[in-house]
Write a protein that holds these residues in place. Sequence first.
Motif, PDB file in Angstrom:
ATOM      1  N   PRO A 283       0.807  -1.227   0.000  1.00 48.91           N
ATOM      2  CA  PRO A 283       0.000   0.000   0.000  1.00 48.91           C
ATOM      3  C   PRO A 283       0.838   1.275   0.000  1.00 48.91           C
ATOM      4  O   PRO A 283       1.044   1.907   1.040  1.00 48.91           O
ATOM      5  CB  PRO A 283      -0.820  -0.132   1.289  1.00 48.91           C
ATOM      6  CG  PRO A 283       0.048  -0.952   2.203  1.00 48.91           C
ATOM      7  CD  PRO A 283       0.755  -1.930   1.306  1.00 48.91           C
TER       8      PRO A 283
ATOM      9  N   GLU B 294      -2.550   3.080  -3.544  1.00 49.61           N
ATOM     10  CA  GLU B 294      -2.814   1.794  -2.903  1.00 49.61           C
ATOM     11  C   GLU B 294      -3.436   0.820  -3.899  1.00 49.61           C
ATOM     12  O   GLU B 294      -4.396   1.166  -4.601  1.00 49.61           O
ATOM     13  CB  GLU B 294      -3.766   1.964  -1.722  1.00 49.61           C
ATOM     14  CG  GLU B 294      -3.188   2.774  -0.569  1.00 49.61           C
ATOM     15  CD  GLU B 294      -3.372   4.272  -0.723  1.00 49.61           C
ATOM     16  OE1 GLU B 294      -3.834   4.687  -1.815  1.00 49.61           O
ATOM     17  OE2 GLU B 294      -3.063   5.020   0.212  1.00 49.61           O
TER      18      GLU B 294
ATOM     19  N   THR C  12      -5.392  -1.650  -3.482  1.00 54.21           N
ATOM     20  CA  THR C  12      -6.819  -1.878  -3.256  1.00 54.21           C
ATOM     21  C   THR C  12      -7.665  -0.777  -3.881  1.00 54.21           C
ATOM     22  O   THR C  12      -8.721  -1.029  -4.470  1.00 54.21           O
ATOM     23  CB  THR C  12      -7.118  -1.972  -1.745  1.00 54.21           C
ATOM     24  OG1 THR C  12      -6.564  -0.820  -1.087  1.00 54.21           O
ATOM     25  CG2 THR C  12      -6.503  -3.231  -1.137  1.00 54.21           C
ATOM     26  N   THR C  13      -7.189   0.446  -3.751  1.00 61.20           N
ATOM     27  CA  THR C  13      -7.912   1.584  -4.331  1.00 61.20           C
ATOM     28  C   THR C  13      -7.900   1.532  -5.850  1.00 61.20           C
ATOM     29  O   THR C  13      -8.910   1.801  -6.510  1.00 61.20           O
ATOM     30  CB  THR C  13      -7.299   2.911  -3.852  1.00 61.20           C
ATOM     31  OG1 THR C  13      -7.336   2.969  -2.423  1.00 61.20           O
ATOM     32  CG2 THR C  13      -8.040   4.104  -4.430  1.00 61.20           C
TER      33      THR C  13
END
Length: 404
Positions: A285, A290, A292-293
Motif C-alpha cells: 500500500p 494503494e 486496493t484503491t
Amino acid sequence: MHRIFTSWVWLLIQLLLLLLASGILYLSLGAFRDPSQSAHAMLSSVVWATFGPHLVLLSAIGLVLGAVASRKKLTWLSGSLLGVSLGALVSTSYITASIVTAVEQAGGKISILTTLQLQSMQANGPDKWIQLPGEDSETARIAIYRPEHEAMAPVLVYIHGGGFKTGSITETDRDLRWFADRGWLVFSLGYRLWTEQQATWQLAPQDVYCAAVWVQANASRYGGDPSRLAMLGDSAGGNLALNLAYQTAHDDMVSACPGPALQPAAVVVQYPAVDPLAIYQHGYPVAGFEPTTLVAGYLGGDPYQFPERVAAVSSYSYLNFDAPTTLIFAPEKDGLVPSWSVYRFADYARLAGVDVELVRIPFASHIYNQMAANSLGNQARLSITERFLQQQGLAFNQKNDDRR
C-alpha cells in the motif's frame, strides 16, 4: 589555526561519508527483503535499476577516503568509514552486477558509462497528434512518432500504465522517440482513466480497441507496414495490450468500433497487471497509490462483489493457442504488481500454447525503467525489446525495405 580548521573539515567529510555509506548499506539490506511486506524493502527496490552504478561509485569513494584516513590515523571514525564503505561497496557491486548479468543473458546491452548520465524521460514530444471521436478529448488521442525512413516501417502500438487511474500517452516520451529513431513508426494510445464518478473496466478496453482499429486502417498512410506490428504495454497498459492482442488473435473481441481488428504479430509487456485479485490482495500500500484503491476504482467496487468484472479484465480469461508471441518483463522486487503473479501467468500462458519469453530483472521494482532515461532499467527495457523484435522480424531492415 589553519591546521585545526583542516582537521575539522577532514573529520566532517569522514562523518558525512560514513552517514552516506550507512544509508547505502541500509538500502542494500532492504534489497534482499520482500517489497510487498516491508516499507524498507519497497524503498530499496526503487533504487537499484536507476541509481545502482552511482551508489557503487559513492561506496568506492567512501572506501578510498576511509583507507586514506585510517593510514593517517586509525580512529573509530576512520575505521567505521572503512568498514561500512567496504560493506556498501560489496553489496552494491553485487546487486548492480546481478542486474547487468541478467540483462546481458537476456540479449540486452548495458553501457555502464551511459548509466551515469541519467536524463529525463521527456524529450521533444511526438511528431503528430491525432484526435479521435470520443467523450474525453484527452484520452481519445493518439501520439505518433515517425521514423526518418518512412517506407513500410514496422509499427509499434504502445499503451501506457498508471493503475488505470493516471498516466499519459507521452509519459515515456524519450523511449518512444528512441524506437522511432531506430526505424519504427510508433503510435501511443490513450484511454479513459477511472474517477470516483466513473469506473472504466469496460471503457478503457473499448478505447484502446477503437484506437487500434484506427491504427490498423491508417498506419500505411504514415509509412507503416501493418503486417509487421507489435503491441507494447506497461503495467495497466500491459493488461490492456495482452487482453486486446489475445482477443483479436482468437476473434473474441466484441466490436466497439467499425473496422478490421488489429492483428499484432507480437506483444511486449512490462510488469503487466494480469491478475487484479493478486494486486488487490498482495500489493504493497504505497500512499496515494494503494493497490486496493486502484483495483476497486477500475472495477467500480470491491472485486469480490463483481466476479464477472474481475473475469472481464483478467488476462487469464483470454489465453488461447492463437495468441501472438509474447515477451514479458518481470522485475523481481515488484511490490505493486506482485512478481509471482506475473511468473504464474507466464506459466499458464505457456500451458495454453502461447510462445512466451519471460525476462526477470533482479532487484528491480515496478516502473524500474521509467525513473530516468539511460538507467540500467531503461537500457534493459529498450535493448531487450529491440533484440526480441528483431528476432520476430518486426524491426527496421534497411536492405529489405530498400527492395520494396
